[in-house]
Scaffold this active site. Structure first.
Site, PDB file in Angstrom:
ATOM      1  N   ASP A  53       0.248  31.096  26.567  1.00 29.94           N
ATOM      2  CA  ASP A  53       0.748  32.085  27.511  1.00 29.94           C
ATOM      3  C   ASP A  53       2.133  32.527  27.060  1.00 29.94           C
ATOM      4  O   ASP A  53       2.919  31.728  26.537  1.00 29.94           O
ATOM      5  CB  ASP A  53       0.812  31.468  28.917  1.00 29.94           C
ATOM      6  CG  ASP A  53       1.019  32.509  30.004  1.00 29.94           C
ATOM      7  OD1 ASP A  53       2.118  33.104  30.049  1.00 29.94           O
ATOM      8  OD2 ASP A  53       0.096  32.715  30.802  1.00 29.94           O
ATOM      9  N   HIS A 110      -2.772  32.624  35.691  1.00 30.56           N
ATOM     10  CA  HIS A 110      -2.624  32.417  34.248  1.00 30.56           C
ATOM     11  C   HIS A 110      -3.660  31.410  33.741  1.00 30.56           C
ATOM     12  O   HIS A 110      -4.284  31.619  32.693  1.00 30.56           O
ATOM     13  CB  HIS A 110      -1.214  31.924  33.938  1.00 30.56           C
ATOM     14  CG  HIS A 110      -0.135  32.895  34.306  1.00 30.56           C
ATOM     15  ND1 HIS A 110       0.608  33.571  33.361  1.00 30.56           N
ATOM     16  CD2 HIS A 110       0.328  33.304  35.517  1.00 30.56           C
ATOM     17  CE1 HIS A 110       1.488  34.352  33.973  1.00 30.56           C
ATOM     18  NE2 HIS A 110       1.338  34.204  35.269  1.00 30.56           N
ATOM     19  N   SER A 148      -6.773  39.958  40.026  1.00 32.42           N
ATOM     20  CA  SER A 148      -7.510  40.648  41.083  1.00 32.42           C
ATOM     21  C   SER A 148      -7.754  42.110  40.731  1.00 32.42           C
ATOM     22  O   SER A 148      -8.836  42.648  40.993  1.00 32.42           O
ATOM     23  CB  SER A 148      -6.752  40.543  42.406  1.00 32.42           C
ATOM     24  OG  SER A 148      -6.775  39.210  42.891  1.00 32.42           O
ATOM     25  N   HIS A 193      -3.130  41.993  46.781  1.00 31.57           N
ATOM     26  CA  HIS A 193      -1.724  41.909  46.381  1.00 31.57           C
ATOM     27  C   HIS A 193      -1.482  42.543  45.018  1.00 31.57           C
ATOM     28  O   HIS A 193      -0.344  42.681  44.595  1.00 31.57           O
ATOM     29  CB  HIS A 193      -1.281  40.450  46.355  1.00 31.57           C
ATOM     30  CG  HIS A 193      -2.038  39.626  45.353  1.00 31.57           C
ATOM     31  ND1 HIS A 193      -3.413  39.555  45.321  1.00 31.57           N
ATOM     32  CD2 HIS A 193      -1.608  38.840  44.331  1.00 31.57           C
ATOM     33  CE1 HIS A 193      -3.795  38.768  44.329  1.00 31.57           C
ATOM     34  NE2 HIS A 193      -2.726  38.314  43.719  1.00 31.57           N
TER      35      HIS A 193
END
Length: 489
Positions: free
Chosen positions: A131, A25, A386, A381
């Site tokens: 966020d 984040h 990613s 993951h």
């Protein structure tokens, strides 16, 4: 670099950015600040001393020092106890970081409130971008007429929609209608109960804002962006799909900040020099992010699977982040530190000595690795950072979700976009992934005609994503629309 937009008004605008204190984040919102600063808008990045230091020390692709209009506010947070990560937990979500999340919510609030009120008194308009897991920030500014708040979503539109639908009890119905041939993944096993309650408390506050921002783009998920924009809790407020926020071309800088935030001459990472010597698309890059810790048995199976595949590899076998990453390494409390270290290091080191690859301890320059032509596959993951970084550089994925939004991102990658192959079946998440399965997936991706098709789709998608960020592209136009919106007269 400053982006000029003649159509913008001269209204005095300043931005306050409030990230959630977890690396994925923090990273996205700092990249967001890079773009905003390029429009000559002052940006105040809010966080604890530790987390601000963390995100700056791990940044790749650009240099915050080049932007004097980016100011970090290092607010103090009293010490709190953080247990070590537990790789043997049935739910792989990083519950050991929950005290850090709770502390940030409690102790950043008064500092942030004072800053917003101070800025609102001297600025025409204050824009608070928070966020979606820090939505208390929207409430702090609700009574100030010249302050606007925008929730930032750090996961894919597809995953966000599923969370929205699941909360309203319509996930199965909507999923079958929109994606009839795609597996429906519930949030079972994705989070701890404590974090679910944390999210619910924050999401109740999100609707008070002036709009939403999401780190994705139309080449990846146009259909899901459009569906998300129609969700009732957006209340017809604007949605800006401005991703990817990570750099899609890697610039060189003469100097960078070291872990102590001092300017030092830039040195190319040793792993990149090793990649220079490898054939194109021949190396598997393996990394499971910053919040996951694999158990010793699983590491042994992964080592064996890599060995059996006989493929070149670059593996980052790191432990999950602690609340303060600068305090040193920590390991599971279920075994002694020495025992855990020795077991994991033995399997990994034995594999590395066979000469097929390298093992990288510590922080890896992931963007530069994914952008290197020698990398042909990313075993990941499937955290959204990613995923979108891998897609940006056209690298196919071996999907190994562990928690949070990752199982749903894995479905997007493997079933919808078809730019990856699953390694871990989420329905069998309590089982160890065997060396045989790992070997099979690697060979399918790297050596088979099926893998060739996956790589071709990934390469094509990467090209479309990069084009979206250039002048005239969808994401560039969306960002310009956002800037025009917040700078309107």
């Amino acid at each position: 670099m400053t982006t000029t937009m003649p159509e913008l008004s001269t209204v005095d605008v300043v931005m306050v950015v409030v990230p959630f204190p977890a690396q994925g984040h923090l990273n996205q919102l700092l990249h967001f600040c890079h773009f905003v600063c390029s429009y000559d808008i002052p940006v105040h990045f809010i966080g604890s001393i530790t987390h601000n230091r963390q995100v700056r020390s791990r940044l790749h692709g650009w240099n915050p020092v080049a932007f004097p209009n980016l100011q970090f506010h290092d607010f103090p947070i009293p010490a709190y106890a953080v247990p070590p990560p537990d790789p043997h937990s049935s739910i792989k979500f990083p519950s050991h970081l929950q005290p850090a999340f709770d502390a940030a919510l409690l102790h950043l609030r008064p500092h942030l409130s004072l800053l917003i009120k101070s800025l609102s008194g001297i600025t025409t308009r204050v824009i608070v971008v928070h966020d979606s897991l820090m939505s208390f920030a929207a409430n702090l500014s609700a009574d100030l007429s010249n302050v606007e708040s925008y929730a930032f979503h750090s996961v894919s539109a597809f995953a966000t929609l599923l969370f929205q639908w699941e909360s309203r009890g319509i996930m199965m119905e909507q999923s079958m209608k929109i994606c009839p041939n795609v597996p429906v993944v519930s949030s079972d096993g994705c989070f701890t109960s404590d974090f679910v309650e944390f999210v619910k408390r924050q999401h109740k506050l999100t609707a008070a804002g002036n709009g939403r921002i999401i780190n994705t783009c139309r080449p990846i998920e146009a259909k899901f962006i459009d569906l998300f924009a129609k969700e009732p809790n957006l209340q017809n407020k604007p949605l800006f799909a401005i991703g990817p926020l990570n750099p899609v071309t890697l610039e060189e800088h003469d100097k960078v900040e070291d872990v102590n935030l001092n300017l030092v001459p830039r040195k190319r990472h040793e792993c990149l020099r090793w990649l220079d010597k490898q054939p194109e698309s021949s190396v598997i890059y393996i990394s499971f992010g910053t919040t996951s810790t694999l158990c010793c048995r699983q590491i042994n199976e992964l080592s064996a699977g890599l060995d059996r595949s006989q493929m070149k590899f670059l593996w980052v076998p790191r432990e999950a982040d602690k609340g303060d990453i600068f305090e040193g390494e920590c390991f599971s409390s279920s075994v002694s530190e020495d025992e855990a270290t020795n077991k994991k290091s033995s399997a990994v080191s034995t594999l590395a000595t066979k000469g097929k690859g390298i093992v990288l301890r510590g922080w890896a320059p992931q963007l530069e690795i994914l952008g290197h032509p020698a990398v042909g596959c990313f075993m990941t993951h499937c955290g959204w950072n990613s995923c979108i970084e891998s897609m940006s550089f056209g690298v196919p994925m071996a999907a190994w979700p562990l928690h949070s939004e990752q199982p749903r991102c894995a479905v997007l990658v493997t079933e919808i976009l078809r730019v990856g192959i699953p390694v871990r079946d989420w329905g069998r998440r309590d089982e160890i992934v065997t060396a045989e399965n790992i070997e099979s997936v690697i060979k399918r991706l790297m050596l088979s005609s099926e893998g060739n098709e996956v790589r071709s789709r990934a390469k094509s998608l990467g090209s479309s994503i990069r084009q979206a960020t250039f002048d005239g592209g969808d994401s560039k136009k969306e960002f310009e629309s956002f800037i025009s919106h917040i700078c309107r007269p």
